[in-house]
Design a protein around this motif. Structure first.
Motif, PDB file in Angstrom:
ATOM      1  N   VAL A 169      13.722 -11.400  52.142  1.00  0.00           N
ATOM      2  CA  VAL A 169      12.958 -11.320  50.763  1.00  0.00           C
ATOM      3  C   VAL A 169      12.264 -10.440  50.648  1.00  0.00           C
ATOM      4  CG1 VAL A 169      12.129 -12.780  49.323  1.00  0.00           C
ATOM      5  CG2 VAL A 169      13.352 -14.430  50.648  1.00  0.00           C
ATOM      6  N   ARG A 170      12.598  -9.251  49.726  1.00  0.00           N
ATOM      7  CA  ARG A 170      12.053  -8.491  48.762  1.00  0.00           C
ATOM      8  C   ARG A 170      10.656  -8.922  47.813  1.00  0.00           C
ATOM      9  NH1 ARG A 170      12.312  -3.385  46.378  1.00  0.00           N
ATOM     10  NH2 ARG A 170      11.039  -1.850  47.238  1.00  0.00           N
ATOM     11  N   LEU A 171       9.390  -8.516  48.099  1.00  0.00           N
ATOM     12  CA  LEU A 171       8.840  -7.865  47.101  1.00  0.00           C
ATOM     13  C   LEU A 171       8.700  -6.697  46.887  1.00  0.00           C
ATOM     14  CD1 LEU A 171       6.537 -10.902  47.643  1.00  0.00           C
ATOM     15  CD2 LEU A 171       8.787 -10.292  46.924  1.00  0.00           C
ATOM     16  N   ALA A 172       8.379  -6.562  46.104  1.00  0.00           N
ATOM     17  CA  ALA A 172       7.894  -4.850  45.034  1.00  0.00           C
ATOM     18  C   ALA A 172       6.606  -4.751  45.408  1.00  0.00           C
ATOM     19  CB  ALA A 172       8.749  -4.182  43.918  1.00  0.00           C
ATOM     20  N   GLY A 173       6.073  -3.777  45.528  1.00  0.00           N
ATOM     21  CA  GLY A 173       4.664  -4.090  44.910  1.00  0.00           C
ATOM     22  C   GLY A 173       4.637  -3.468  43.545  1.00  0.00           C
ATOM     23  N   ARG A 174       2.753  -3.672  43.101  1.00  0.00           N
ATOM     24  CA  ARG A 174       2.815  -3.055  41.599  1.00  0.00           C
ATOM     25  C   ARG A 174       3.272  -1.771  41.480  1.00  0.00           C
ATOM     26  NH1 ARG A 174      -2.616  -5.854  43.002  1.00  0.00           N
ATOM     27  NH2 ARG A 174      -2.263  -4.441  44.686  1.00  0.00           N
ATOM     28  N   GLY A 175       4.429  -1.373  41.497  1.00  0.00           N
ATOM     29  CA  GLY A 175       4.763  -0.050  41.400  1.00  0.00           C
ATOM     30  C   GLY A 175       4.396   1.049  40.407  1.00  0.00           C
ATOM     31  N   ALA A 176       5.163  -0.118  39.728  1.00  0.00           N
ATOM     32  CA  ALA A 176       5.055   0.077  37.695  1.00  0.00           C
ATOM     33  C   ALA A 176       4.155   0.968  37.685  1.00  0.00           C
ATOM     34  CB  ALA A 176       6.600  -0.810  37.589  1.00  0.00           C
ATOM     35  N   ALA A 177       2.939  -0.053  38.098  1.00  0.00           N
ATOM     36  CA  ALA A 177       1.772   0.093  37.892  1.00  0.00           C
ATOM     37  C   ALA A 177       0.899   0.750  37.634  1.00  0.00           C
ATOM     38  CB  ALA A 177       0.742  -1.275  37.930  1.00  0.00           C
ATOM     39  N   ALA A 178       1.483   2.084  39.080  1.00  0.00           N
ATOM     40  CA  ALA A 178       0.541   3.114  39.723  1.00  0.00           C
ATOM     41  C   ALA A 178       0.785   4.287  38.240  1.00  0.00           C
ATOM     42  CB  ALA A 178       1.747   3.688  40.609  1.00  0.00           C
ATOM     43  N   GLU A 179       1.649   3.936  37.691  1.00  0.00           N
ATOM     44  CA  GLU A 179       1.991   4.797  36.805  1.00  0.00           C
ATOM     45  C   GLU A 179       1.147   4.227  35.685  1.00  0.00           C
ATOM     46  OE1 GLU A 179       6.700   4.343  36.027  1.00  0.00           O
ATOM     47  OE2 GLU A 179       6.446   4.728  38.169  1.00  0.00           O
ATOM     48  N   ALA A 180       0.534   3.692  35.782  1.00  0.00           N
ATOM     49  CA  ALA A 180      -0.062   4.064  34.324  1.00  0.00           C
ATOM     50  C   ALA A 180      -1.773   3.103  35.155  1.00  0.00           C
ATOM     51  CB  ALA A 180       0.361   2.316  33.205  1.00  0.00           C
ATOM     52  N   ALA A 181      -2.081   4.199  36.188  1.00  0.00           N
ATOM     53  CA  ALA A 181      -3.262   3.186  36.586  1.00  0.00           C
ATOM     54  C   ALA A 181      -4.246   3.823  35.782  1.00  0.00           C
ATOM     55  CB  ALA A 181      -2.960   4.006  38.717  1.00  0.00           C
ATOM     56  N   GLU A 245       6.695   8.897  48.462  1.00  0.00           N
ATOM     57  CA  GLU A 245       7.329   9.809  47.683  1.00  0.00           C
ATOM     58  C   GLU A 245       7.022  11.367  48.537  1.00  0.00           C
ATOM     59  OE1 GLU A 245       4.988  11.105  43.344  1.00  0.00           O
ATOM     60  OE2 GLU A 245       5.708   9.239  43.620  1.00  0.00           O
ATOM     61  N   ARG A 246       6.175  11.494  48.789  1.00  0.00           N
ATOM     62  CA  ARG A 246       5.783  12.890  49.926  1.00  0.00           C
ATOM     63  C   ARG A 246       6.912  12.527  51.128  1.00  0.00           C
ATOM     64  NH1 ARG A 246       1.615  16.544  52.642  1.00  0.00           N
ATOM     65  NH2 ARG A 246       2.448  16.087  54.977  1.00  0.00           N
ATOM     66  N   PHE A 247       6.712  11.500  51.606  1.00  0.00           N
ATOM     67  CA  PHE A 247       7.828  10.730  52.886  1.00  0.00           C
ATOM     68  C   PHE A 247       8.914  11.365  51.813  1.00  0.00           C
ATOM     69  CE2 PHE A 247      10.871   8.195  54.547  1.00  0.00           C
ATOM     70  CZ  PHE A 247      10.476   8.532  56.127  1.00  0.00           C
ATOM     71  N   ARG A 248       9.720  10.991  51.141  1.00  0.00           N
ATOM     72  CA  ARG A 248      10.743  10.595  50.730  1.00  0.00           C
ATOM     73  C   ARG A 248      10.738  12.552  50.570  1.00  0.00           C
ATOM     74  NH1 ARG A 248      10.158   6.177  48.443  1.00  0.00           N
ATOM     75  NH2 ARG A 248       9.167   6.786  46.070  1.00  0.00           N
ATOM     76  N   GLY A 249      10.504  13.213  50.005  1.00  0.00           N
ATOM     77  CA  GLY A 249      10.298  14.849  49.505  1.00  0.00           C
ATOM     78  C   GLY A 249      10.598  15.594  50.597  1.00  0.00           C
ATOM     79  N   ARG A 250      10.127  15.197  51.676  1.00  0.00           N
ATOM     80  CA  ARG A 250      10.520  15.834  52.763  1.00  0.00           C
ATOM     81  C   ARG A 250      10.831  15.630  53.829  1.00  0.00           C
ATOM     82  NH1 ARG A 250       5.658  18.824  55.153  1.00  0.00           N
ATOM     83  NH2 ARG A 250       5.704  18.466  56.718  1.00  0.00           N
ATOM     84  N   ALA A 262       2.684   7.927  60.408  1.00  0.00           N
ATOM     85  CA  ALA A 262       1.514   7.906  60.081  1.00  0.00           C
ATOM     86  C   ALA A 262      -0.216   7.883  58.984  1.00  0.00           C
ATOM     87  CB  ALA A 262       0.683   9.481  61.650  1.00  0.00           C
ATOM     88  N   ALA A 263       0.542   8.773  58.379  1.00  0.00           N
ATOM     89  CA  ALA A 263      -0.446   8.404  56.835  1.00  0.00           C
ATOM     90  C   ALA A 263      -0.170   7.209  56.597  1.00  0.00           C
ATOM     91  CB  ALA A 263       0.051   9.893  56.411  1.00  0.00           C
ATOM     92  N   ILE A 264       0.834   7.007  56.193  1.00  0.00           N
ATOM     93  CA  ILE A 264       1.313   5.309  55.359  1.00  0.00           C
ATOM     94  C   ILE A 264       1.100   5.090  56.616  1.00  0.00           C
ATOM     95  CG2 ILE A 264       3.527   4.362  54.996  1.00  0.00           C
ATOM     96  CD1 ILE A 264       4.696   6.526  54.338  1.00  0.00           C
ATOM     97  N   ASP A 265       1.123   4.173  57.815  1.00  0.00           N
ATOM     98  CA  ASP A 265       0.527   3.542  58.739  1.00  0.00           C
ATOM     99  C   ASP A 265      -0.731   3.358  58.306  1.00  0.00           C
ATOM    100  OD1 ASP A 265       1.734   1.882  60.487  1.00  0.00           O
ATOM    101  OD2 ASP A 265       1.064   2.407  61.940  1.00  0.00           O
ATOM    102  N   ARG A 266      -1.844   4.423  58.050  1.00  0.00           N
ATOM    103  CA  ARG A 266      -3.055   3.865  58.455  1.00  0.00           C
ATOM    104  C   ARG A 266      -3.406   3.896  57.168  1.00  0.00           C
ATOM    105  NH1 ARG A 266      -3.654   4.058  63.077  1.00  0.00           N
ATOM    106  NH2 ARG A 266      -5.977   4.121  62.933  1.00  0.00           N
ATOM    107  N   ALA A 267      -3.097   4.012  55.672  1.00  0.00           N
ATOM    108  CA  ALA A 267      -3.104   3.891  54.677  1.00  0.00           C
ATOM    109  C   ALA A 267      -2.947   2.268  54.506  1.00  0.00           C
ATOM    110  CB  ALA A 267      -2.094   4.272  52.976  1.00  0.00           C
ATOM    111  N   LEU A 268      -1.415   1.424  55.401  1.00  0.00           N
ATOM    112  CA  LEU A 268      -1.256   0.410  55.009  1.00  0.00           C
ATOM    113  C   LEU A 268      -2.384  -0.539  56.219  1.00  0.00           C
ATOM    114  CD1 LEU A 268       2.583   0.010  56.263  1.00  0.00           C
ATOM    115  CD2 LEU A 268       1.057  -0.688  54.329  1.00  0.00           C
ATOM    116  N   LEU A 269      -2.828   0.102  57.375  1.00  0.00           N
ATOM    117  CA  LEU A 269      -4.255  -0.155  58.320  1.00  0.00           C
ATOM    118  C   LEU A 269      -5.932  -0.704  57.206  1.00  0.00           C
ATOM    119  CD1 LEU A 269      -4.537  -1.467  61.013  1.00  0.00           C
ATOM    120  CD2 LEU A 269      -5.660   1.010  61.308  1.00  0.00           C
TER     121      LEU A 269
END
Ligand SMILES: [Zn+2]
Length: 298
Positions: A169-181, A245-250, A262-269
């Motif tokens: 069961v996948r829950l999205a984050g508040r991704g939509a809110a990210a655009e209007a932060a 986004e950066r990860f996908r682009g690269r 590694a950066a994503i991992d650190r931010a999750l931590l």
């Protein structure tokens, strides 16, 4: 505690998950093992607890807890006799094999007050090989009235032996809110991700922006530390969205992504630490340093 119906009314991926659980319960077709995943703050534990309550309720109403039976009343008193939560012990970074054995033994017993024994694993990615192996038999043949709900922010780090036995069961984050932060959240995220410069200075700027974001937070019923925590989690969500986004682009361009991972991992931590009430300033400083190291051009 929120009931499934209340969570379902909020819509979004969390609402849809709650509605699906409710429908499955009402139709007596609930599975026995679920893996609920999504970013920090997505509502994993909240929906897991609501599902546990509904599954234990002796007299469920359209798949939701009745709020009046002995199981529900025990739940509202915080004495959920049939619910266990498995998480790493204080100071540990993984769930130990003995903890798993104990939890599985509990799960095999008949429920004390309700209809089901429920085990919530808070951090399914923290079940490493030995502990995961101790879990497999239970996952392969769950005791009749057992429900296992695995939670994680990092589904890719859950061992395949576990993952393949669970309904996802996948829950999205508040991704939509990210655009209007809000601007201050945006400013904090930008400071943390800014390349170069002094990481401590950047963390300081991010902290100042989040202090202002918390001061601007007018939602009622929240204390100042809660508002501050919420601001930090929102900023970290935004940082994660940018990093992904950066990860996908690269990855699309075929460039190395080890640093991005590694950066994503650190931010999750960092988000995990905020959730566990670590000192926000310290968390931001460590993250700024970590991001510098992970994203440094090689
Ligand atoms: Zn009930």
């Amino acid at each position: 505690m929120s009931a499934l119906a209340e969570i379902a009314s909020r819509g979004g991926s969390l609402g849809r998950a709650a509605a699906a659980f409710r429908a499955a319960l009402a139709g007596a077709r609930l599975g026995q093992t679920y893996l609920v995943f999504g970013p920090t703050g997505a509502g994993k534990m909240e929906v897991a607890r609501a599902l546990a309550a509904a599954a234990s309720c002796v007299d469920p109403r359209e798949g939701d807890a009745c709020g009046r039976c002995n199981a529900c009343l025990a739940g509202t008193r915080g004495a959920e006799a049939d619910l266990s939560v498995l998480a790493p012990a204080e100071g540990k970074r993984e769930i130990l094999i003995d903890q798993v054995r104990e939890a599985c033994a509990m799960l095999a017993l008949a429920p004390m007050v309700g209809r089901a024994r429920v085990l919530v694993v808070d951090g399914a990615d923290l079940l490493r090989e030995e502990a995961a192996n101790a879990f497999l038999k239970t996952l392969e043949e769950p005791p009749g009235r057992a429900l296992v709900i695995l939670l994680t922010a990092r589904p890719e780090a859950v061992l395949p032996t576990i993952r393949s036995r669970a309904l996802e069961v996948r829950l999205a984050g508040r991704g939509a809110a990210a655009e209007a932060a809000p601007p201050m959240i945006e400013a904090a995220a930008r400071a943390l991700l800014e390349p170069g410069g002094d990481p401590f200075e950047r963390a300081g700027r991010a902290a100042a922006a989040l202090e202002r974001a918390a001061a601007d937070d007018e939602r009622e019923g929240a204390t100042r530390p809660e508002k501050l925590r919420r601001a930090h989690l929102a900023a970290l969500d935004l940082v994660l969205a940018r990093l992904r986004e950066r990860f996908r682009g690269r990855a699309r361009e075929g460039r190395p992504v080890l640093g991005d991972e590694a950066a994503i991992d650190r931010a999750l931590l960092a988000a995990e630490r905020i959730e566990k009430n670590a000192t926000p300033k310290l968390v931001l400083e460590v993250l700024a340093l970590d991001l510098d190291e992970a994203l440094a051009p090689c």
